[in-house]
Design an enzyme around this catalytic site. Sequence first.
Site, short mmCIF file in Angstrom:
data_model
loop_
_atom_site.label_atom_id
_atom_site.label_comp_id
_atom_site.label_asym_id
_atom_site.label_seq_id
_atom_site.Cartn_x
_atom_site.Cartn_y
_atom_site.Cartn_z
N GLU A 72 72.94 -12.19 -71.41
CA GLU A 72 73.87 -12.73 -72.14
C GLU A 72 74.06 -11.43 -72.99
O GLU A 72 74.17 -11.77 -74.27
CB GLU A 72 73.73 -14.21 -72.88
CG GLU A 72 75.19 -14.10 -73.32
CD GLU A 72 76.08 -15.39 -74.01
OE1 GLU A 72 75.94 -16.79 -72.84
OE2 GLU A 72 76.69 -15.26 -75.31
N HIS A 116 82.18 -16.85 -70.99
CA HIS A 116 81.43 -16.94 -72.74
C HIS A 116 82.34 -17.03 -73.39
O HIS A 116 83.64 -17.12 -72.62
CB HIS A 116 81.27 -15.13 -72.13
CG HIS A 116 80.89 -14.79 -73.38
ND1 HIS A 116 81.70 -14.75 -75.16
CD2 HIS A 116 79.30 -14.91 -74.32
CE1 HIS A 116 80.61 -14.31 -75.97
NE2 HIS A 116 79.04 -14.10 -75.81
N ASP A 135 71.23 -12.91 -76.30
CA ASP A 135 72.45 -13.46 -77.39
C ASP A 135 72.53 -12.23 -77.96
O ASP A 135 72.90 -12.37 -79.32
CB ASP A 135 72.92 -14.27 -77.48
CG ASP A 135 74.52 -14.61 -77.57
OD1 ASP A 135 75.00 -13.46 -77.42
OD2 ASP A 135 75.11 -15.86 -77.93
#
Lengths: 359, 359
Positions: free
Chosen positions: A43, A199, A322
């Site tokens: 991600e 998301h 992230d």
Amino acid sequence: MSISKRTFIKSTAAAGLALYAKGESDAAEAQSKSRNYKRISCEEAFSTPETTAELRRLAGGVPSMKSGPIAGSFMTNLLDIGAGRIKGMDEDGVDIQLLSLVSPGVQTFEPANALSLAKLVNDRLADAVKAYPTRFAGLATVAPQAPAETVKELERCIHTLGFKGALINSHTNGEYLDNKKYWPILEALQALNVPLYIHPRDPVPGLEAPLAIPGFAVGWGYAVETGTHALHLIAGGVFDQFPKLQIVLGHLGETLPFLLDRLDNRFQWQMNTFNMKSPLKRKPSEYFRDNFVVTTSGMNYSAPVKAALEAMGPDKVLFAADYPMEVQKDAVEEMEAIKLPAETKKKIFDTNVRRVFRI
Amino acid sequence: MSISKRTFIKSTAAAGLALYAKGESDAAEAQSKSRNYKRISCEEAFSTPETTAELRRLAGGVPSMKSGPIAGSFMTNLLDIGAGRIKGMDEDGVDIQLLSLVSPGVQTFEPANALSLAKLVNDRLADAVKAYPTRFAGLATVAPQAPAETVKELERCIHTLGFKGALINSHTNGEYLDNKKYWPILEALQALNVPLYIHPRDPVPGLEAPLAIPGFAVGWGYAVETGTHALHLIAGGVFDQFPKLQIVLGHLGETLPFLLDRLDNRFQWQMNTFNMKSPLKRKPSEYFRDNFVVTTSGMNYSAPVKAALEAMGPDKVLFAADYPMEVQKDAVEEMEAIKLPAETKKKIFDTNVRRVFRI
């Protein structure tokens, strides 16, 4: 601040050749071999000058978190899908980043503009993956506002550009994907056999005010928004209609693995209390375990990782850092520090990510 | 369906004498001795005919979950705070129930009516505890709509009636307890040195529509409502003002133990991104670990219990069954089945509950 596609790619590629430190790459390669697994993070955000400019225009020229993280010192990192990012990955011990356009993607734009910018972003990402095919993989940017055209663009992204799935930032104009107008997109994803990453973004209008708690709008508000979206998909019968559809949730499933048994228990209780027959074929947790996987983005912490592993099984948890919202090096070190069997760690960092995204 | 207080107590006491099985009580006592801990469950609901009638009146005569669980087969169990309940506790292996008025309490009533019914309910509960002093303990019903009078009633409940704390069902007229009009209540609770249980109810108006997901309104909606309330308390500086105030959250902390590290991380990130100085003296997780305990109501499941224990420590998790919403026997058996050190199980069932509520 408009840069043509060619100039953009050329300049990042040139910067790449200049900055790329061969020695560091070799060191990372050696370290990765001594491990017995690669570290694939799934991600990882990037942006483009054009989408950034459009977000800023919509926000009236004011950088605002509301229209996406277009303010702050991490813009440089977001815009770099070339050598600078690779260098950081080498330093931080990340072998492959699965890249996606930063939240809220193109979902706040007018449909035609959203579609056109989605195509531009997808081309950019394809070029970056082409430049670093062993280090980057891509998720398609989609414009749910234009479902029919998005189906075509998804086919292009998977078949022509080689992307590994698609990412949608929760709601579009306050609507979740259980709304049947979006089902052609879900049908296409199932047919293409690629997962959809859902998301977070700023919550739907109703949720927004109560969740605007100073300091907790991301940590709590994003989880509530995205967890709510996931449960609307289950309750809306999406997985009875598309039983092979795979959904990826970040942030360890937006708290849902913590709640699975209770969700089943109270679901049945509500059905009993109101003398309802469940409209679903299966228990909520069965959909969650079969149609969802979760990533550790922003949640590389022992207690919740262990809970997610126990609730969902060792094949359903995937590593994510992230980046650049989080410090990539911290994410890697925190996950490595969690006391887990070696084979589980290999699954989280490597095997599970490869299986789900076919990397 | 109006029953005078005297008639109500008399009838339940008479039923108690008739139904109470001495043999079963002895068996429960023996079993409890072989354990080395009692089982004290601390989120156990009851109701009264008068509050039930008022809820039904407000709902226009229609039984409705919206105004509290006034429909369904468990009304008989809710109304029984006498022998029938004791018999069930003996059968299910629960030694002591800490009783509280079922959600939404008196919080949906007009202030004067709410206060008067709260007093009636508190008297009823005191009588039940008096009848079974080794089996029942009580939490005060409060009417936050009338803060000044509630402070007096709280003093009566603790000093005169011997209650162990108070319970409030999340919001009152859409407002959380970070609203300073309610701070006299929090100040009184700190001064009285008793905890406040914040129990779920239907969400505040903004949250209500998106969280009305068929089958998930309780399992997810209640957690979001109550977790949101808890974070508003932290963000609102309640624990800087009342550093000794103890809050009890059910359902294993409404997912917050799963999120503690991320809440700290994103809190700091939001402060940095907006160049803000935190208005709080401490990190969010520090308040959560020092000013909160969590109970296992409806969440006697291995993965989340272990996560809460790891996140908060073994002294912060307390047993609750959530009777009669949950099957009490299942709650006991599920908690007993979780693989935990014997001393941790003793803490959860007994020591922690006694310490927090001074039982």
